[in-house]
Scaffold this active site. Structure first.
Site, mmCIF file in Angstrom:
data_model
loop_
_atom_site.group_PDB
_atom_site.id
_atom_site.type_symbol
_atom_site.label_atom_id
_atom_site.label_comp_id
_atom_site.label_asym_id
_atom_site.label_seq_id
_atom_site.Cartn_x
_atom_site.Cartn_y
_atom_site.Cartn_z
ATOM 1 N N ASN A 85 74.921 24.486 -60.868
ATOM 2 C CA ASN A 85 75.459 25.724 -60.286
ATOM 3 C C ASN A 85 75.953 25.542 -58.848
ATOM 4 O OD1 ASN A 85 75.439 28.834 -59.820
ATOM 5 N ND2 ASN A 85 73.973 28.044 -58.323
ATOM 6 N N SER A 144 84.482 28.413 -63.003
ATOM 7 C CA SER A 144 85.084 29.627 -62.430
ATOM 8 C C SER A 144 86.317 29.982 -63.246
ATOM 9 C CB SER A 144 85.514 29.348 -60.984
ATOM 10 O OG SER A 144 86.357 30.389 -60.501
ATOM 11 N N TYR A 157 89.675 23.609 -55.101
ATOM 12 C CA TYR A 157 88.574 24.291 -55.795
ATOM 13 C C TYR A 157 88.933 24.492 -57.267
ATOM 14 C CZ TYR A 157 85.115 28.048 -56.696
ATOM 15 O OH TYR A 157 84.099 28.834 -57.193
HETATM 16 N N1 LIG Z 1 80.916 34.076 -56.028
HETATM 17 C C1 LIG Z 1 81.955 34.006 -56.843
HETATM 18 O O1 LIG Z 1 82.822 34.888 -56.843
HETATM 19 C C2 LIG Z 1 82.077 32.857 -57.828
HETATM 20 C C3 LIG Z 1 83.005 32.975 -58.866
HETATM 21 C C4 LIG Z 1 83.116 31.948 -59.792
HETATM 22 C C5 LIG Z 1 82.318 30.831 -59.685
HETATM 23 N N2 LIG Z 1 81.443 30.720 -58.653
HETATM 24 C C6 LIG Z 1 80.585 29.527 -58.615
HETATM 25 O O2 LIG Z 1 79.240 29.927 -58.746
HETATM 26 C C7 LIG Z 1 78.387 28.935 -58.177
HETATM 27 C C8 LIG Z 1 77.325 29.613 -57.315
HETATM 28 O O3 LIG Z 1 77.930 30.209 -56.182
HETATM 29 P P1 LIG Z 1 77.475 31.632 -55.616
HETATM 30 O O4 LIG Z 1 78.561 32.579 -55.891
HETATM 31 O O5 LIG Z 1 76.108 31.953 -56.096
HETATM 32 O O6 LIG Z 1 77.520 31.344 -54.047
HETATM 33 P P2 LIG Z 1 76.351 31.043 -53.005
HETATM 34 O O7 LIG Z 1 77.056 30.522 -51.811
HETATM 35 O O8 LIG Z 1 75.452 32.223 -52.868
HETATM 36 O O9 LIG Z 1 75.480 29.883 -53.689
HETATM 37 C C9 LIG Z 1 75.854 28.530 -53.688
HETATM 38 C C10 LIG Z 1 74.583 27.715 -53.453
HETATM 39 O O10 LIG Z 1 74.929 26.329 -53.577
HETATM 40 C C11 LIG Z 1 74.323 25.626 -52.512
HETATM 41 N N3 LIG Z 1 75.093 24.413 -52.261
HETATM 42 C C12 LIG Z 1 76.357 24.326 -51.804
HETATM 43 N N4 LIG Z 1 76.723 23.041 -51.704
HETATM 44 C C13 LIG Z 1 75.672 22.303 -52.125
HETATM 45 C C14 LIG Z 1 75.441 20.912 -52.245
HETATM 46 N N5 LIG Z 1 76.369 20.014 -51.894
HETATM 47 N N6 LIG Z 1 74.259 20.494 -52.731
HETATM 48 C C15 LIG Z 1 73.305 21.395 -53.069
HETATM 49 N N7 LIG Z 1 73.451 22.720 -52.955
HETATM 50 C C16 LIG Z 1 74.626 23.175 -52.493
HETATM 51 C C17 LIG Z 1 74.348 26.597 -51.334
HETATM 52 O O11 LIG Z 1 73.405 26.249 -50.336
HETATM 53 C C18 LIG Z 1 74.027 27.918 -52.034
HETATM 54 O O12 LIG Z 1 72.619 28.148 -52.101
HETATM 55 C C19 LIG Z 1 79.315 27.984 -57.418
HETATM 56 O O13 LIG Z 1 79.503 26.815 -58.176
HETATM 57 C C20 LIG Z 1 80.612 28.762 -57.322
HETATM 58 O O14 LIG Z 1 81.721 27.905 -57.216
HETATM 59 C C21 LIG Z 1 81.299 31.716 -57.715
#
Ligand SMILES: NC(=O)c1ccc[n+]([C@@H]2O[C@H](COP(=O)([O-])OP(=O)(O)OC[C@H]3O[C@@H](n4cnc5c(N)ncnc54)[C@H](O)[C@@H]3O)[C@@H](O)[C@H]2O)c1
Length: 252
Positions: A85, A144, A157
């Site tokens: 994730n 995503s 991305y």
């Molecule tokens: N928020 C959105 O709109 C959205 C939409 C589609 C997909 N996503 C994907 O969902 C996933 C979760 O993101 P989120 O929305 O919960 O955001 P978020 O920023 O709350 O969570 C991301 C987490 O990943 C951790 N992280 C980042 N880089 C890292 C690394 N190199 N090693 C270990 N941990 C790392 C961060 O510290 C954070 O806790 C991501 O892969 C993101 O691309 C998010």
């Protein structure tokens, strides 16, 4: 009987957002949860709360990923679920941001692909042998909607997320005979730290919400529940699926 009783689950990026929601759901369903995140303090806080184990991990570094899988093996003797994730689109600390290809420095391209795509790949690489030794397992990758279709302005991305989708398909075909299922979720906009800066302005909010026919962003729990379903035995014949969780965005 809880669905994850006796099972061992690793969630990368588990300290916040969708990963945190997933950690809470897996723990509530009986799993032993490894909360892996480069935010070590956040991971430790959550692990304390849910009775899990925390590890500071940078998923773009293969040595960190090896240590993460080894922790599951030494502490629990097995691994049943990996939720890949962890991901970033922009990073203030690493000073890169989502941009079109002509505005993306090569170094940013490397970082964005390393965290989102290589991080997922290394997780799969080192989790699969342990899962196979334990009789099987389930991997869920968090891509995503930007990996499914062209959304301008987040080129590296989007390419990384598209790579995660292709990787999901090939691994699903390669490993199902050994009992490992690999699936992928593709969220639309979700209310997390990732979208928070855009939601601060009216224009940004309109742009983010405009991605969803539902007219709102998802909660982290709405997405995490789908990841937990795919990881569970309720999805025992679901493999290689690329599942939008987007309020209908991909249906347009
Ligand atoms: N928020 C959105 O709109 C959205 C939409 C589609 C997909 N996503 C994907 O969902 C996933 C979760 O993101 P989120 O929305 O919960 O955001 P978020 O920023 O709350 O969570 C991301 C987490 O990943 C951790 N992280 C980042 N880089 C890292 C690394 N190199 N090693 C270990 N941990 C790392 C961060 O510290 C954070 O806790 C991501 O892969 C993101 O691309 C998010």
């Amino acid at each position: 009987m809880k669905r994850f009783e006796g099972k061992v689950v690793i969630v990368t990026g588990g300290a916040s957002g969708q990963g945190e929601a997933a950690c809470r759901l897996f723990a509530a369903e009986g799993a032993s949860v490894v909360v892996a995140d480069w935010n070590g303090e956040g991971a430790a806080r959550l692990a304390d709360e849910i009775g899990g184990v925390a590890l500071r991990v940078d998923v773009s570094q293969e040595v960190d990923v090896i240590a993460m899988i080894r922790l599951a093996e030494t502490r629990f003797g097995r691994l049943d679920v990996l939720f890949n994730n962890a991901g970033v689109g922009h990073s203030e600390s690493a000073r890169f941001k989502m941009a079109s290809i002509v505005e993306t420095p090569g170094e940013d391209w490397d970082n964005i692909l390393a965290i989102n795509l290589k991080g997922c790949a290394m997780g799969c690489k080192h989790a699969i042998p342990l899962m196979v030794r334990g009789g099987g397992g389930a991997i869920v990758n968090n891509a995503s909607i930007m990996g499914i279709a062209g959304v301008p302005g987040a080129d590296a991305y989007s390419a990384a997320k598209g790579g995660m989708i292709s990787l999901t398909r090939v691994l699903a075909v390669e490993w199902i005979e050994k009992g490992v299922r690999v699936n992928c979720i593709c969220p639309g906009p979700v209310a997390t730290g990732m979208t928070a800066p855009m939601m601060e302005t009216e224009e940004g909010r309109r742009e983010v919400i405009g991605l969803s026919p539902a007219g709102r962003v998802a909660t982290s729990e709405e997405v995490a529940k789908v990841a937990v379903f795919l990881a569970s035995d309720d999805a025992s014949f679901v493999n290689g699926v690329i599942l939008p969780v987007d309020g209908g965005w991909a249906a347009r």
